[in-house]
Design a protein around this motif. Structure first.
Motif, PDB file in Angstrom:
ATOM      1  N   ALA A  23       0.756  -1.279   0.040  1.00 50.14           N
ATOM      2  CA  ALA A  23       0.048   0.076   0.045  1.00 50.14           C
ATOM      3  C   ALA A  23       0.731   1.278  -0.015  1.00 50.14           C
ATOM      4  O   ALA A  23       0.560   2.361  -0.692  1.00 50.14           O
ATOM      5  N   GLY A  24       1.909   1.135   0.780  1.00 49.80           N
ATOM      6  CA  GLY A  24       2.828   2.385   0.607  1.00 49.80           C
ATOM      7  C   GLY A  24       3.492   2.668  -0.682  1.00 49.80           C
ATOM      8  O   GLY A  24       3.547   3.886  -0.842  1.00 49.80           O
ATOM      9  N   VAL A  25       3.840   1.817  -1.271  1.00 48.44           N
ATOM     10  CA  VAL A  25       4.688   1.842  -2.437  1.00 48.44           C
ATOM     11  C   VAL A  25       3.305   2.278  -3.659  1.00 48.44           C
ATOM     12  O   VAL A  25       3.837   3.321  -4.375  1.00 48.44           O
ATOM     13  N   LEU A  26       2.164   1.757  -3.593  1.00 48.93           N
ATOM     14  CA  LEU A  26       1.069   2.147  -4.406  1.00 48.93           C
ATOM     15  C   LEU A  26       0.947   3.792  -4.066  1.00 48.93           C
ATOM     16  O   LEU A  26       0.642   4.442  -4.970  1.00 48.93           O
ATOM     17  N   GLY A  27       0.818   4.111  -2.889  1.00 46.57           N
ATOM     18  CA  GLY A  27       0.580   5.412  -2.577  1.00 46.57           C
ATOM     19  C   GLY A  27       1.582   6.336  -3.025  1.00 46.57           C
ATOM     20  O   GLY A  27       1.328   7.478  -3.392  1.00 46.57           O
ATOM     21  N   LEU A  28       2.750   5.871  -2.816  1.00 43.54           N
ATOM     22  CA  LEU A  28       3.757   6.664  -3.492  1.00 43.54           C
ATOM     23  C   LEU A  28       4.002   7.064  -4.926  1.00 43.54           C
ATOM     24  O   LEU A  28       4.241   7.994  -5.395  1.00 43.54           O
ATOM     25  N   CYS A  29       3.726   5.831  -5.775  1.00 38.82           N
ATOM     26  CA  CYS A  29       3.452   6.004  -7.026  1.00 38.82           C
ATOM     27  C   CYS A  29       2.141   6.883  -7.533  1.00 38.82           C
ATOM     28  O   CYS A  29       2.316   7.548  -8.521  1.00 38.82           O
ATOM     29  N   ALA A  30       1.098   6.834  -6.613  1.00 39.47           N
ATOM     30  CA  ALA A  30      -0.015   7.711  -6.940  1.00 39.47           C
ATOM     31  C   ALA A  30       0.434   9.202  -6.934  1.00 39.47           C
ATOM     32  O   ALA A  30       0.036  10.140  -7.452  1.00 39.47           O
ATOM     33  N   ALA A  50       3.332  10.439  -6.994  1.00 34.26           N
ATOM     34  CA  ALA A  50       4.068  10.882  -8.045  1.00 34.26           C
ATOM     35  C   ALA A  50       3.530  11.187  -9.333  1.00 34.26           C
ATOM     36  O   ALA A  50       3.777  12.177 -10.088  1.00 34.26           O
ATOM     37  N   VAL A  51       2.394  10.513  -9.581  1.00 34.62           N
ATOM     38  CA  VAL A  51       1.861  10.577 -10.783  1.00 34.62           C
ATOM     39  C   VAL A  51       1.004  11.897 -10.724  1.00 34.62           C
ATOM     40  O   VAL A  51       0.736  12.714 -11.736  1.00 34.62           O
ATOM     41  N   HIS A  52       0.275  12.105  -9.447  1.00 33.29           N
ATOM     42  CA  HIS A  52      -0.584  13.240  -9.248  1.00 33.29           C
ATOM     43  C   HIS A  52       0.382  14.496  -9.555  1.00 33.29           C
ATOM     44  O   HIS A  52      -0.167  15.433  -9.989  1.00 33.29           O
ATOM     45  N   ALA A  53       1.508  14.441  -8.925  1.00 29.76           N
ATOM     46  CA  ALA A  53       2.432  15.508  -8.958  1.00 29.76           C
ATOM     47  C   ALA A  53       2.962  15.919 -10.529  1.00 29.76           C
ATOM     48  O   ALA A  53       2.942  17.114 -10.850  1.00 29.76           O
ATOM     49  N   ALA A  54       3.238  14.705 -11.162  1.00 27.84           N
ATOM     50  CA  ALA A  54       3.587  14.942 -12.529  1.00 27.84           C
ATOM     51  C   ALA A  54       2.387  15.690 -13.639  1.00 27.84           C
ATOM     52  O   ALA A  54       2.797  16.513 -14.382  1.00 27.84           O
ATOM     53  N   CYS A  55       1.193  15.149 -13.292  1.00 31.69           N
ATOM     54  CA  CYS A  55       0.182  15.504 -13.982  1.00 31.69           C
ATOM     55  C   CYS A  55      -0.161  17.124 -13.778  1.00 31.69           C
ATOM     56  O   CYS A  55      -0.570  17.833 -14.537  1.00 31.69           O
ATOM     57  N   HIS A  56       0.285  17.554 -12.531  1.00 34.36           N
ATOM     58  CA  HIS A  56      -0.170  18.904 -12.310  1.00 34.36           C
ATOM     59  C   HIS A  56       1.116  19.964 -12.496  1.00 34.36           C
ATOM     60  O   HIS A  56       1.005  20.994 -12.549  1.00 34.36           O
ATOM     61  N   ARG A  57       2.322  19.304 -12.446  1.00 37.67           N
ATOM     62  CA  ARG A  57       3.603  20.109 -12.580  1.00 37.67           C
ATOM     63  C   ARG A  57       3.834  20.167 -14.056  1.00 37.67           C
ATOM     64  O   ARG A  57       4.571  21.192 -14.373  1.00 37.67           O
ATOM     65  N   SER A  58       3.783  19.228 -14.857  1.00 44.40           N
ATOM     66  CA  SER A  58       4.121  19.112 -16.249  1.00 44.40           C
ATOM     67  C   SER A  58       3.251  20.173 -17.069  1.00 44.40           C
ATOM     68  O   SER A  58       2.154  19.548 -17.288  1.00 44.40           O
ATOM     69  N   ARG A  59       3.667  20.981 -17.851  1.00 47.37           N
ATOM     70  CA  ARG A  59       2.843  21.984 -18.415  1.00 47.37           C
ATOM     71  C   ARG A  59       2.273  21.036 -19.694  1.00 47.37           C
ATOM     72  O   ARG A  59       1.026  21.046 -20.201  1.00 47.37           O
ATOM     73  N   ARG A  60       3.376  20.055 -20.152  1.00 44.78           N
ATOM     74  CA  ARG A  60       2.987  19.053 -21.461  1.00 44.78           C
ATOM     75  C   ARG A  60       1.910  18.214 -21.193  1.00 44.78           C
ATOM     76  O   ARG A  60       0.846  18.116 -21.916  1.00 44.78           O
ATOM     77  N   ILE A  61       1.902  17.652 -20.160  1.00 51.35           N
ATOM     78  CA  ILE A  61       1.152  16.449 -19.688  1.00 51.35           C
ATOM     79  C   ILE A  61      -0.108  17.298 -19.160  1.00 51.35           C
ATOM     80  O   ILE A  61      -1.592  16.844 -19.677  1.00 51.35           O
ATOM     81  N   LYS A  62      -0.355  18.433 -18.614  1.00 55.71           N
ATOM     82  CA  LYS A  62      -1.536  19.092 -18.207  1.00 55.71           C
ATOM     83  C   LYS A  62      -2.095  19.607 -19.540  1.00 55.71           C
ATOM     84  O   LYS A  62      -3.395  19.486 -19.347  1.00 55.71           O
ATOM     85  N   ASN A  63      -1.635  20.243 -20.551  1.00 53.05           N
ATOM     86  CA  ASN A  63      -2.180  20.656 -21.828  1.00 53.05           C
ATOM     87  C   ASN A  63      -2.743  19.408 -22.544  1.00 53.05           C
ATOM     88  O   ASN A  63      -3.927  19.730 -22.863  1.00 53.05           O
ATOM     89  N   ARG A  64      -2.153  18.486 -22.495  1.00 53.51           N
ATOM     90  CA  ARG A  64      -2.615  17.165 -23.136  1.00 53.51           C
ATOM     91  C   ARG A  64      -3.874  16.472 -22.480  1.00 53.51           C
ATOM     92  O   ARG A  64      -5.202  16.632 -23.066  1.00 53.51           O
ATOM     93  N   GLY A  78      -4.793  12.769  -5.649  1.00 56.03           N
ATOM     94  CA  GLY A  78      -4.264  13.083  -4.295  1.00 56.03           C
ATOM     95  C   GLY A  78      -5.049  12.180  -3.073  1.00 56.03           C
ATOM     96  O   GLY A  78      -4.426  11.989  -2.282  1.00 56.03           O
ATOM     97  N   PRO A  79      -6.367  12.309  -3.374  1.00 54.31           N
ATOM     98  CA  PRO A  79      -7.052  11.612  -2.326  1.00 54.31           C
ATOM     99  C   PRO A  79      -6.888  10.219  -2.350  1.00 54.31           C
ATOM    100  O   PRO A  79      -6.487   9.639  -1.268  1.00 54.31           O
ATOM    101  N   ALA A  80      -6.540   9.437  -3.474  1.00 54.46           N
ATOM    102  CA  ALA A  80      -6.089   8.200  -3.577  1.00 54.46           C
ATOM    103  C   ALA A  80      -4.658   7.687  -2.651  1.00 54.46           C
ATOM    104  O   ALA A  80      -4.655   6.792  -2.088  1.00 54.46           O
ATOM    105  N   ALA A  81      -3.790   8.773  -2.791  1.00 49.00           N
ATOM    106  CA  ALA A  81      -2.374   8.516  -2.213  1.00 49.00           C
ATOM    107  C   ALA A  81      -2.462   8.805  -0.884  1.00 49.00           C
ATOM    108  O   ALA A  81      -1.737   8.126  -0.112  1.00 49.00           O
ATOM    109  N   GLN A  82      -3.504   9.741  -0.418  1.00 44.79           N
ATOM    110  CA  GLN A  82      -3.585   9.676   1.026  1.00 44.79           C
ATOM    111  C   GLN A  82      -4.120   8.498   1.643  1.00 44.79           C
ATOM    112  O   GLN A  82      -3.805   8.234   2.477  1.00 44.79           O
ATOM    113  N   ALA A  83      -5.242   7.978   1.007  1.00 46.72           N
ATOM    114  CA  ALA A  83      -6.001   6.764   1.434  1.00 46.72           C
ATOM    115  C   ALA A  83      -4.958   5.790   1.700  1.00 46.72           C
ATOM    116  O   ALA A  83      -4.907   5.071   2.677  1.00 46.72           O
TER     117      ALA A  83
END
Length: 310
Positions: free
Chosen positions: A251-258, A260-274, A285-290
């Motif tokens: 669960a901890g590894v999955l939370g870290l992955c979630a 990281a993906v959440h941060a990438a989606c919000h910080r990468s302009r390229r991914i965000k625009n797509r 975010g909520p899934a990572a916290q859970a």
């Protein structure tokens, strides 16, 4: 060396720390301890294939061999490994299966030993085993022991010292002797014969190396002997604690992955625009916290169960 090589464990890690990788009954999940063991081998010795000694399987899933000097002596040429075995010996000349020959001052036969688990190795039980055998093939069958030291079909009898595993034989024999004393004194009576047989079948299916009930290379099986010897309160509770910690790690590894993906989606302009062009909204975010909360709860539960059982 004729068969598959073993993992030869060092006594000390890459930074000089004393290792306890194979201590009996450790409540860390086996896959976690195997990862630690592989990391230690890689840091201390590099790739074992360069020594011609690459083992098969996970480090802690078989017998344990310990030496700090083995791999360094191979690297320095003080030990030469021949993987084919010996073909013949004539005086001081040894011919190997690959045709090579060398002169030696002495030959030491390191044959090891097998734990005597066949009925024929215990002639004093022949009459009794013949009386309980369901057919002729069972008279000289491989004996299967409850906890490695009791035979379901032989009452008031225990076997001590016929064992090997990731703890030293004297230590295992001590636990077997304590378990036998607890049975004799009535402190921990044995279950009925059928219950013992069910336990043996379960152990053979999940825990025991090469179908030998006298081999202690699985922590869960070793913990059951600790409980029978009176050195552990509940092997079952510790086993559940191990499972909970393992799930917590996942669960901890999955939370870290979630996260990281959440941060990438919000910080990468390229991914965000797509994502905006495709009208896709991603909020992990909520899934990572859970998952993080679940991991913490599982680790806490595991630690509590291990403490209670130990």
């Amino acid at each position: 060396i004729r068969g598959a090589p073993d993992w030869v464990f060092p006594r000390h890690g890459a930074f000089g720390e004393s290792l306890r990788l194979c201590g009996g009954g450790d409540d860390a999940p086996l896959w976690v301890r195997n990862l630690r063991a592989r990391a230690t081998f890689r840091l201390k010795h590099g790739k074992l294939a360069r020594y011609g000694m690459q083992p098969k399987g996970a480090p802690l899933n078989r017998r344990i061999v310990v030496s700090d000097e083995f791999y360094p002596l191979i690297a320095h040429g003080a030990i030469h490994v021949n993987r084919g075995g010996v073909k013949s010996v004539a005086g001081d000349v040894v011919t190997f299966q690959d045709g090579s020959k060398r002169r030696f001052d002495a030959v030491v036969l390191c044959t090891g030993y097998d734990v005597a688990t066949s009925a024929s190795a215990h002639p004093y039980l022949k009459e009794h085993l013949a009386s309980v055998a369901r057919n002729a093939s069972e008279v000289d069958a491989n004996l299967q022991f409850y906890l490695g030291c009791f035979l379901p079909d032989v009452e008031r009898c225990s076997f001590v010292g016929g064992c090997f595993g990731f703890a030293a034989v004297p230590r295992i024999a001590e636990l077997q002797a304590k378990a036998a004393v607890n049975v004799i004194m009535g402190v921990r009576p044995l279950p009925d014969a059928e219950t013992q047989r069910r336990h043996i079948r379960r152990a053979l299916a999940f825990h025991v190396q090469r179908g030998n009930t006298n081999v202690y290379t699985a922590n869960a099986y070793y913990r059951e002997l600790l409980e029978a010897a009176g050195e552990m309160r509940s092997a079952g509770a510790v086993h559940l604690g191990v499972k909970a910690k393992g799930l917590g790690a996942v669960a901890g590894v999955l939370g870290l992955c979630a996260k990281a993906v959440h941060a990438a989606c919000h910080r990468s302009r390229r991914i965000k625009n797509r994502l905006e062009r495709q009208n896709v909204h991603v909020d992990l975010g909520p899934a990572a916290q859970a998952l993080g909360a679940s991991a913490a709860a599982l680790f806490a539960a595991g630690a509590g169960l291990s403490r209670f059982g130990g």
